[in-house]
Structure formats: C-alpha cells, structure tokens
Motif scaffolding. Sequence first.
Motif, PDB file in Angstrom:
ATOM      1  N   LEU A  87       1.283  -1.556   0.168  1.00 22.83           N
ATOM      2  CA  LEU A  87      -0.331   0.038   0.418  1.00 22.83           C
ATOM      3  C   LEU A  87       0.849   1.156  -0.148  1.00 22.83           C
ATOM      4  CD1 LEU A  87      -2.588  -0.909   2.169  1.00 22.83           C
ATOM      5  CD2 LEU A  87      -2.713  -1.167  -0.118  1.00 22.83           C
ATOM      6  N   GLY A  88       1.885   1.142  -0.100  1.00 23.29           N
ATOM      7  CA  GLY A  88       2.886   1.990  -0.145  1.00 23.29           C
ATOM      8  C   GLY A  88       3.451   2.693   1.130  1.00 23.29           C
ATOM      9  N   HIS A  89       3.694   2.245   2.255  1.00 22.58           N
ATOM     10  CA  HIS A  89       4.031   2.738   3.235  1.00 22.58           C
ATOM     11  C   HIS A  89       5.534   1.663   3.969  1.00 22.58           C
ATOM     12  CE1 HIS A  89       0.713   4.180   5.200  1.00 22.58           C
ATOM     13  NE2 HIS A  89      -0.025   3.133   4.871  1.00 22.58           N
ATOM     14  N   LYS A  90       6.579   2.324   4.328  1.00 21.25           N
ATOM     15  CA  LYS A  90       8.156   1.863   4.258  1.00 21.25           C
ATOM     16  C   LYS A  90       7.833   1.010   5.481  1.00 21.25           C
ATOM     17  CE  LYS A  90      10.253   3.781   1.328  1.00 21.25           C
ATOM     18  NZ  LYS A  90      10.372   2.962   0.365  1.00 21.25           N
ATOM     19  N   VAL A  91       7.654  -0.792   5.793  1.00 23.69           N
ATOM     20  CA  VAL A  91       7.520  -1.345   6.007  1.00 23.69           C
ATOM     21  C   VAL A  91       9.211  -2.468   6.697  1.00 23.69           C
ATOM     22  CG1 VAL A  91       6.494  -3.559   7.421  1.00 23.69           C
ATOM     23  CG2 VAL A  91       5.668  -1.723   6.023  1.00 23.69           C
ATOM     24  N   THR A  92       9.110  -2.388   7.945  1.00 25.98           N
ATOM     25  CA  THR A  92      10.983  -3.277   8.487  1.00 25.98           C
ATOM     26  C   THR A  92      10.129  -4.523   9.202  1.00 25.98           C
ATOM     27  OG1 THR A  92      11.977  -1.730   8.629  1.00 25.98           O
ATOM     28  CG2 THR A  92      12.918  -3.585   9.945  1.00 25.98           C
ATOM     29  N   CYS A  93      10.242  -5.768   8.703  1.00 23.91           N
ATOM     30  CA  CYS A  93       9.509  -7.090   9.537  1.00 23.91           C
ATOM     31  C   CYS A  93      11.010  -7.189  10.088  1.00 23.91           C
ATOM     32  CB  CYS A  93       8.653  -7.787   8.169  1.00 23.91           C
ATOM     33  SG  CYS A  93       7.629  -7.049   7.622  1.00 23.91           S
ATOM     34  N   VAL A  94      10.935  -7.940  11.118  1.00 27.43           N
ATOM     35  CA  VAL A  94      11.250  -8.212  12.706  1.00 27.43           C
ATOM     36  C   VAL A  94      10.468  -9.890  13.671  1.00 27.43           C
ATOM     37  CG1 VAL A  94      13.016  -7.373  14.391  1.00 27.43           C
ATOM     38  CG2 VAL A  94      11.371  -6.037  13.344  1.00 27.43           C
ATOM     39  N   ASP A  95      12.384 -10.559  13.119  1.00 29.07           N
ATOM     40  CA  ASP A  95      11.522 -12.085  13.851  1.00 29.07           C
ATOM     41  C   ASP A  95      13.413 -12.164  14.545  1.00 29.07           C
ATOM     42  OD1 ASP A  95       9.631 -13.900  12.901  1.00 29.07           O
ATOM     43  OD2 ASP A  95      11.988 -14.784  13.281  1.00 29.07           O
ATOM     44  N   PRO A  96      13.187 -12.911  16.028  1.00 31.47           N
ATOM     45  CA  PRO A  96      14.477 -13.325  16.285  1.00 31.47           C
ATOM     46  C   PRO A  96      15.227 -14.237  14.938  1.00 31.47           C
ATOM     47  CG  PRO A  96      13.131 -13.940  17.221  1.00 31.47           C
ATOM     48  CD  PRO A  96      12.193 -13.126  15.813  1.00 31.47           C
ATOM     49  N   ASP A  97      14.193 -15.403  14.335  1.00 29.79           N
ATOM     50  CA  ASP A  97      15.137 -15.870  13.289  1.00 29.79           C
ATOM     51  C   ASP A  97      15.991 -15.534  12.528  1.00 29.79           C
ATOM     52  OD1 ASP A  97      15.295 -17.888  12.547  1.00 29.79           O
ATOM     53  OD2 ASP A  97      13.147 -19.276  12.029  1.00 29.79           O
ATOM     54  N   LYS A  98      16.977 -16.231  12.183  1.00 27.57           N
ATOM     55  CA  LYS A  98      17.845 -15.220  11.744  1.00 27.57           C
ATOM     56  C   LYS A  98      18.334 -16.221  10.310  1.00 27.57           C
ATOM     57  CE  LYS A  98      22.806 -14.171  11.714  1.00 27.57           C
ATOM     58  NZ  LYS A  98      23.597 -15.357  10.608  1.00 27.57           N
ATOM     59  N   ARG A  99      17.508 -17.434  10.450  1.00 25.55           N
ATOM     60  CA  ARG A  99      17.570 -18.227   9.053  1.00 25.55           C
ATOM     61  C   ARG A  99      16.245 -17.665   8.193  1.00 25.55           C
ATOM     62  NH1 ARG A  99      18.407 -24.530  10.100  1.00 25.55           N
ATOM     63  NH2 ARG A  99      16.580 -24.146  10.706  1.00 25.55           N
ATOM     64  N   LYS A 100      14.833 -17.527   8.469  1.00 24.60           N
ATOM     65  CA  LYS A 100      13.671 -16.684   8.334  1.00 24.60           C
ATOM     66  C   LYS A 100      14.520 -15.608   7.760  1.00 24.60           C
ATOM     67  CE  LYS A 100       9.334 -17.115  10.308  1.00 24.60           C
ATOM     68  NZ  LYS A 100       8.458 -17.081  11.590  1.00 24.60           N
ATOM     69  N   ILE A 101      14.673 -14.284   8.546  1.00 23.74           N
ATOM     70  CA  ILE A 101      15.150 -13.764   7.968  1.00 23.74           C
ATOM     71  C   ILE A 101      15.709 -13.380   6.883  1.00 23.74           C
ATOM     72  CG2 ILE A 101      15.906 -11.437   8.716  1.00 23.74           C
ATOM     73  CD1 ILE A 101      13.916 -11.020   9.886  1.00 23.74           C
ATOM     74  N   GLU A 102      17.049 -14.421   6.645  1.00 26.80           N
ATOM     75  CA  GLU A 102      17.602 -14.444   5.038  1.00 26.80           C
ATOM     76  C   GLU A 102      16.601 -15.092   4.131  1.00 26.80           C
ATOM     77  OE1 GLU A 102      22.735 -15.579   8.039  1.00 26.80           O
ATOM     78  OE2 GLU A 102      21.094 -17.002   6.822  1.00 26.80           O
ATOM     79  N   ALA A 103      15.858 -16.212   4.573  1.00 29.34           N
ATOM     80  CA  ALA A 103      15.461 -16.702   3.248  1.00 29.34           C
ATOM     81  C   ALA A 103      14.573 -15.590   3.057  1.00 29.34           C
ATOM     82  CB  ALA A 103      14.134 -17.500   3.786  1.00 29.34           C
ATOM     83  N   LEU A 104      13.729 -14.243   3.865  1.00 33.19           N
ATOM     84  CA  LEU A 104      12.740 -13.164   3.788  1.00 33.19           C
ATOM     85  C   LEU A 104      13.660 -12.145   2.314  1.00 33.19           C
ATOM     86  CD1 LEU A 104      10.727 -13.222   6.654  1.00 33.19           C
ATOM     87  CD2 LEU A 104       9.978 -13.654   4.356  1.00 33.19           C
ATOM     88  N   GLU A 105      14.518 -12.536   3.253  1.00 36.17           N
ATOM     89  CA  GLU A 105      15.590 -11.134   1.925  1.00 36.17           C
ATOM     90  C   GLU A 105      15.813 -12.161   0.260  1.00 36.17           C
ATOM     91  OE1 GLU A 105      18.859 -11.257   4.566  1.00 36.17           O
ATOM     92  OE2 GLU A 105      18.721  -8.768   5.373  1.00 36.17           O
ATOM     93  N   ARG A 106      16.036 -13.417   0.171  1.00 34.71           N
ATOM     94  CA  ARG A 106      16.005 -13.489  -0.910  1.00 34.71           C
ATOM     95  C   ARG A 106      14.911 -13.831  -1.794  1.00 34.71           C
ATOM     96  NH1 ARG A 106      19.112 -17.684   2.665  1.00 34.71           N
ATOM     97  NH2 ARG A 106      17.628 -18.924   2.132  1.00 34.71           N
ATOM     98  N   GLY A 107      13.599 -13.434  -0.698  1.00 35.99           N
ATOM     99  CA  GLY A 107      12.562 -14.161  -1.521  1.00 35.99           C
ATOM    100  C   GLY A 107      11.495 -15.088  -1.264  1.00 35.99           C
TER     101      GLY A 107
END
Length: 450
Positions: free
Chosen positions: A22-42
């Motif tokens: 919808l146009g907002h600048k969003v930062t998603c935080v999660d302590p699970d490093k592997r999940k975050i790395e996977a999300l960064e790869r789409g």
Amino acid sequence: MKVSILGAGYVGLTTGVCLAFLGHKVTCVDPDKRKIEALERGEVPFHEPHLAELIELAKHNLTFTTEYAQAIPEAQVVFVAVGTPTGQGGAPDLQYLRSAAHGVGEHLGPHFTVIVNKSTVPIGSGNWVGSLVRDAVEARGASASFAVASNPEFLREGTALHDSLYPDRVVIGADESKTAEVLYSLYRPMLDQTFHEPPFLPRPDRMAAVPLISTDLASAELIKYAANAFLSLKISYINEIGLLAERVGANIQHVARGMGLDARIGTRFLQAGIGWGGSCFGKDTAALVATAAEYGLDMQIVRGARDVNQRQRERVVEKLLAEMKILKGRTIGILGLAFKPDTDDLREAPALDVAKKLIERGVRVKAHDPVAMDVFRRHYPDSGVILCDTAEEVAAGSDAVLLITEWPEYRDLDWDKLAPTMQSPVMLDCRHVLDRARVERAGFKYLSLA
Ligand code: UGA
C-alpha cells in the motif's frame, strides 16, 4: 509512514507485505536469522498462495532484520504480531509478547509512536503492553511518547492476502482519538479501496469502502475472541446437527444449505465434517473460557463447541471400528495432513490426532498431503506415519482411506483405478466433499461423519 512489524509469522508477514504494497516503508523483525535470510532472498517460510508474488511487488518498501535497534527507533507505528500459543490452563503463553514489549521500550525513539497489538491477545493486554513498554523506557532513563492500540487480524490461512487487502471490516481499539487517527491514515488506501489491485488478487465484485469499527481497547480485544469463538461454534453446531441427521436419516448438506440461506444465519462455516483445527480456533476458544473463568464466568456454549469438536475426531475411530470390527493389524490411508487446504500448517490438524489414535490401536497408517509433508517430516520425525508420494500409493493395499483435508486434487481422483488396488475399498469422507455416487460406482463402501 514508517512501520515496523514484530514477528514474521502468518499475521506479521502478511500485514507487513500488505502495508508495504500500500506504499508504507515496512521493516519486519524476527529473531529467527534463517527466516530473515530466506525472506531477504524472496523466499516465504510457509505455504501461503501469492505471498511470494506480493513480496516481489512490494520489495522496494520492505526490509527484513533480526534487530529491534534497526526497526523501532524510527518507526511511527509498531505492530506486535508475535506468537501467543496456548499456555497452562488454556490461557495464552505471553512470553513472546512480554519480550516484544520490553524490546520496543528499549528502543523507542522520542517521537510519538503507536504500538499496535495485532496478535490475538487476552483482554487487558493493551494496558499490560503499555506498562511493560513504559518500564523499559524508564529503565534506560529516557522519555518516550507512545500509545497502545488494538487492531485484531481476521485473515484466514490460505486466503491471507485476499482477507487482508479486502477485509469485511477493520477494527481499531484505542483509548485516545490521536492514536486511532494514526491508524486511519495508515489504512486509508485499504479502507477506501483506492489502491491498484495486484493482478493475481483481483478486487471482489461490488467491493465498497471497508467498514471501520473504532472502539476502545478492551472491546477491540474482545471482538477478535468473540468472532473466532462464534465461527467455531457455528462449525460445532452443524457437526452436532450432523450427528442427529445421521440417526434420523437426513442429509446434513441439505440441512446446512436450507439453514444457511436464511440471511440471518448465512451459509459459510456450516461445512460439516471432522471439525476445526489450526492455530486459532482451539487456542482462542480455550483463552476465552480461561479469561471468563478469571471473572467467575462459565462460558458453557464455547466449552460445548470445544467438546463437540473433539468428539468429531473420536467419531472417525468409532466409524472405522463399526465398519471393520478389528483395527489392529489394518492399514489405513490418510489423504490430507494440513488443518485445511492451501496451507502447510499442521497445528492442531485433525489428521494428526486421528493418525495418533489409529497408531495407538495398532493400525499401520499411511498418509499423503500435497504441500504439508516436508513440515510433517520436520516436526514429527517419530510419528510412525508412513508418508507416500501420491494418493494412489496411500490407497494401494489399504483397508480404508480417510479423506481428512479437502485439497481440490483429492476430489477428482480416479476412483475406478484406486478401488481394485485396495485391500478393501472403504472411503471415509471426513469433509463431505466427494461425489458419493461416483465413489460408490467405483466399488467403494462410502462412509461419512454424518
Ligand atoms: C480463523 C478465522 O477464520 C480467521 O478469521 C482468523 O483471523 C484466524 O482464525 C485467526 O484467528 O488468526 P484459520 O484458522 O486460518 O482462520 O482458518 P479457517 O478458514 O477459519 O478454518 C479453521 C478450521 O475450521 C479448519 O480446520 C477448517 O477445515 C474448519 N472449518 C471451517 C470447518 O470444519 N467447517 C467450515 O464450515 C469452515
């Protein structure tokens, strides 16, 4: 607006991706490093239709991190979407909510920030989160200007994006109008439906502006529990009527339709079968009963709905016993492990319960699911269930097959081919989705739960 989302599970990730779209600048935080790395790869950490495509469309507005320090200080709105699993005595376990609130307080910037409880949290959590944040701010000798709001989520797994972009209503609970106004502007494009629909998620026909319920914190918190408990009891109600329908020789599908077409009742959530599973209905009905008990109230109807739901699972075993007399030494196949189609979520899935009950009775259990088998292997390595690559493999040599999750591909299996491969062609349709005449023509004995 600058938005941070704490918790990249179903609710958090869907909310974050939709707000970014919808146009907002969003930062998603999660302590699970592997999940975050996977999300960064789409890559999306669970099965949810179109989520990867929407992330791709919104990626210029999305950041993923494990660090509160990167997400909180600048945020104007912080959504708390951490897990609240069932704890002891049915009340939710609030450890993740507690540590999220503490983390927010440790990093809050000096400007006015709205902290939003998006997870389903017990009534009174708005005040509690506020006090935890305040304590953490004071502990570092800082001052901060913030308010807590409640904005419960009504998305269903499997249709999470559709439900989030085209909701039936938005509920905002806040004790000050200044707080609510921040959320109105955040949601404005969605409330007014002014955004361009993603090509893979068309806007429903005749979709008008989304109704907004603006209320106090406690009412918003209660709306979520009351809605989920009502949906649960609607399902249990039709399952209880199903039990009687079976005894009197009535057709539960026709009964449900005949009831549901009364506009006051509505046809949805009247699909009789094995009952509800998933991470929400069981947890939220238990929490509602536990909260009411704290106030000296007995939620009899909600308790009844829970009992009926549990009984449906027992009835699967009873049906098989009645049909086969001896279960020990039999092979029984299960079609569908996920708690419903279009998800790989196994939390409180009826199939798990049924498999366990059958294995305890000495049955050899085989199973297939189009998407949930990897999750099943990871979470239940010692279940004793034999996983099969295809539905055909499940049927081969089995004494009965149970259809537990109504994945579309199971509706049109080649019954004529399957029947002769079975030890005895018995089909227990736990969702009332198969064409009974067709299955019977193929030589199956067709059973259902009503
Ligand atoms: C549910 C609610 O529907 C959402 O509005 C809510 O936001 C969500 O919980 C939550 O609290 O987060 P969900 O659990 O994803 O969503 O799935 P549902 O589509 O509601 O299905 C729940 C269970 O009920 C499934 O096992 C489904 O098979 C069963 N069900 C549903 C029936 O047995 N009969 C029906 O007629 C409908």
